[in-house]
Enzyme design. Structure first.
Site, PDB file in Angstrom:
ATOM      1  CE  LYS A   1      37.599  32.766  36.658  1.00  0.00           C
ATOM      2  NZ  LYS A   1      38.454  33.976  36.637  1.00  0.00           N
TER       3      LYS A   1
HETATM    4  C1  LIG Z   1      37.911  35.299  36.791  1.00  0.00           C
HETATM    5  C2  LIG Z   1      38.869  36.362  37.180  1.00  0.00           C
HETATM    6  C3  LIG Z   1      38.418  37.635  37.611  1.00  0.00           C
HETATM    7  C4  LIG Z   1      36.950  38.037  37.637  1.00  0.00           C
HETATM    8  O1  LIG Z   1      36.200  37.361  38.631  1.00  0.00           O
HETATM    9  P1  LIG Z   1      34.618  37.307  38.527  1.00  0.00           P
HETATM   10  O2  LIG Z   1      34.167  36.419  39.628  1.00  0.00           O
HETATM   11  O3  LIG Z   1      34.311  36.741  37.161  1.00  0.00           O
HETATM   12  O4  LIG Z   1      34.108  38.700  38.669  1.00  0.00           O
HETATM   13  C5  LIG Z   1      39.376  38.566  38.006  1.00  0.00           C
HETATM   14  N1  LIG Z   1      40.684  38.279  37.958  1.00  0.00           N
HETATM   15  C6  LIG Z   1      41.148  37.081  37.550  1.00  0.00           C
HETATM   16  C7  LIG Z   1      42.625  36.839  37.507  1.00  0.00           C
HETATM   17  C8  LIG Z   1      40.264  36.072  37.150  1.00  0.00           C
HETATM   18  O5  LIG Z   1      40.746  34.885  36.740  1.00  0.00           O
END
Ligand SMILES: *Cc1c(COP(=O)(O)O)cnc(C)c1O
Length: 484
Positions: free
Chosen positions: A106
């Site tokens: 993120k």
């Molecule tokens: C948020 C997150 C995801 C999922 O991503 P999306 O964009 O919500 O599909 C997968 N792995 C980790 C470690 C995350 O923090």
């Protein structure tokens, strides 16, 4: 370039306004009226930050000086010089998205969003400060805090469930520095915190808060979070070209651990922009709503939410799927109708033709906690690569996909978090875990794998705790604007 809601094509806003508003007034998500034309070979010739500026700039052309914004967002924040490196693990290329300040993918978007938001605010002449409110089950909150800290004209308040996040996640937030940040533990679970935030938005809407600020969010419905994620698909393709693993034009498959469908949708957009993307493999944990949807065309949220070892994928409503339904059907009335059904009945079914087109592009796989931990051990034993729990679901999906289809095209697995963010589950997958706390687990994992603990996590223990406040749910509005 104009954007409109996934639920109504008539009300148009420019790309700066779409970033500033986040969600369309009718509850839909903003989508571009027409996708920009990219020069793909040119994009692939660029260094990562130039590439990001070119791609984000094409998606959000009403935000000026994209080169400067990208440099401000990423310079000095990522430990890898090329931001999102790729490494080989057996037959798979792993795209490591976790070298940012909070060790989760993120960061790629949440370092960029504050720059986009403040530039959009200036562009639109909005004078009031922005107050970002986020309820978090762990990862998003910290990445948002780190992205928005000390950004002029913005305050950010993060709410997390008291006792509901891991030791590392709690410390990551409690030690957060910055003069414009607030971190509050709420008595209750994640849903209580999230409902509290939704109520605050419902109470103030577009009107200023008691402190005279405009509310906004950092979650992945904002197009300003999606656009930066398109870049790393191009970056991975570029790496494969550079290493001679593919020729220009060869299709590459991507396997993505998925929750809100934001990350994988960015891969779909990369394909729409001209990148030779083959299959997009959607990996889920025991919360297999998306696996079922891709296989049957029926989206059904009426099921219990399982708490798993991959908590960032514990989701029953994947918001960004709405954008995919729009992009494939081009039909805002249909999307509005399906979303209405989802909110009223908890389920919907897409027309057969739409399902056929989705299945051309996507495959869906899922695995439970047992299989996830088994996969961590298998990948480590067979390939010497240590992955986190979320990434493990993607390895399992990639393996199952190749076995089912015999599709031998190059496959990139997106790795969304450092294994050290989830040390209890990762160590437990490799050996009997009798360590007293998560820091001891990290040390043990480091010894086993030889992969150093990332700086931001290793130093957590020694950092001063700055945020200790625990509040009742009903105090959220009152306490969200107390900044020293
Ligand atoms: C948020 C997150 C995801 C999922 O991503 P999306 O964009 O919500 O599909 C997968 N792995 C980790 C470690 C995350 O923090």
């Amino acid at each position: 370039m104009n954007y409109h809601s996934t639920r109504n094509a008539n009300a148009l806003v420019d790309s700066a306004q779409a970033v500033l508003s986040g969600l369309a007034p009718d509850g839909g998500l903003y989508v571009p009226q027409a996708l920009p034309r990219l020069d793909v070979s040119y994009a692939l010739s660029l260094e990562p930050m130039e590439m990001a500026a070119y791609i984000i700039g094409a998606m959000l052309p009403d935000i000026p000086e994209m080169d400067t914004l990208v440099k401000k967002a990423y310079t000095g924040k990522f430990t890898a010089p090329d931001l999102t490196p790729t490494v080989q693990a057996g037959p798979y290329t792993v795209l490591e998205l976790f070298h940012g300040p909070t060790c989760a993918f993120k960061d790629v978007a949440l370092c960029m969003l504050p720059q986009l938001l403040t530039a959009a605010k200036t562009q639109k002449g909005q004078k009031e400060e922005v107050l970002i409110l986020t309820a978090t089950s762990g990862d998003t909150g910290k990445a948002a805090l780190e992205g928005f800290r000390d950004v002029d004209g913005v305050k950010i308040c993060v709410f997390y469930p008291h006792g509901g996040v891991s030791q590392v996640q709690r410390l990551q937030m409690a030690t957060q520095a910055g003069s414009n940040v607030r971190v509050l533990a709420v008595e209750g679970n994640f849903d209580d915190a999230q409902t509290g935030v939704k109520n605050i938005f419902a109470a103030f809407g577009d009107r200023p808060t008691p402190g005279g600020r405009r509310l906004s969010t950092a979650n992945s419905i904002n197009i300003g979070r999606l656009a930066p994620q398109i870049t790393y698909y191009f970056k991975a393709y570029r790496d494969l070209l550079t290493r001679g693993q593919i020729q220009m034009g060869d299709a590459v498959n991507f396997c993505v651990p998925t929750g809100n469908f934001g990350d994988i949708l960015a891969g779909f957009l990369a394909k729409k922009l001209g990148l030779p993307v083959g299959k997009l493999i959607c990996a889920s944990n025991a919360n297999r709503v998306l696996t079922d949807f891709i296989r049957t065309g029926i989206y059904d949220r009426r099921r219990p939410l399982h708490k798993t070892v991959s908590p960032s994928m514990d989701i029953l409503v994947s918001s960004n799927l709405e954008r995919l339904l729009y992009f494939i059907s081009g039909d805002t009335a249909l999307v509005a109708q399906l979303m209405e059904k989802l909110s009223r009945e908890g389920a919907y079914q897409v027309p057969a033709q739409l399902l056929g087109e989705i299945q051309e592009l996507f495959a869906g796989y899922c695995c439970d906690d047992n299989a996830t931990c088994g996969e961590i051990a298998r990948i480590f034993t067979q390939y010497g690569y240590l992955c986190d729990t979320h990434t493990a679901t993607a390895f399992a999906a990639a393996e199952a996909y190749r076995e089912d289809t015999g599709d031998e095209r190059p496959l990139v697995v997106l790795s969304t978090a450092s294994p050290y963010k989830f040390p209890a589950a990762v160590l437990g997958a490799l050996e009997e875990n009798s360590q007293p706390d998560e820091f001891a687990m990290m040390t043990r994992l480091e010894k086993l794998s030889g992969v150093p603990v990332p700086g931001p996590l290793a130093h957590l223990q020694d950092m001063p705790v700055r945020h200790r406040e625990v509040i009742a749910k009903k105090m959220m509005t009152e306490r969200m604007e107390v900044y020293e």
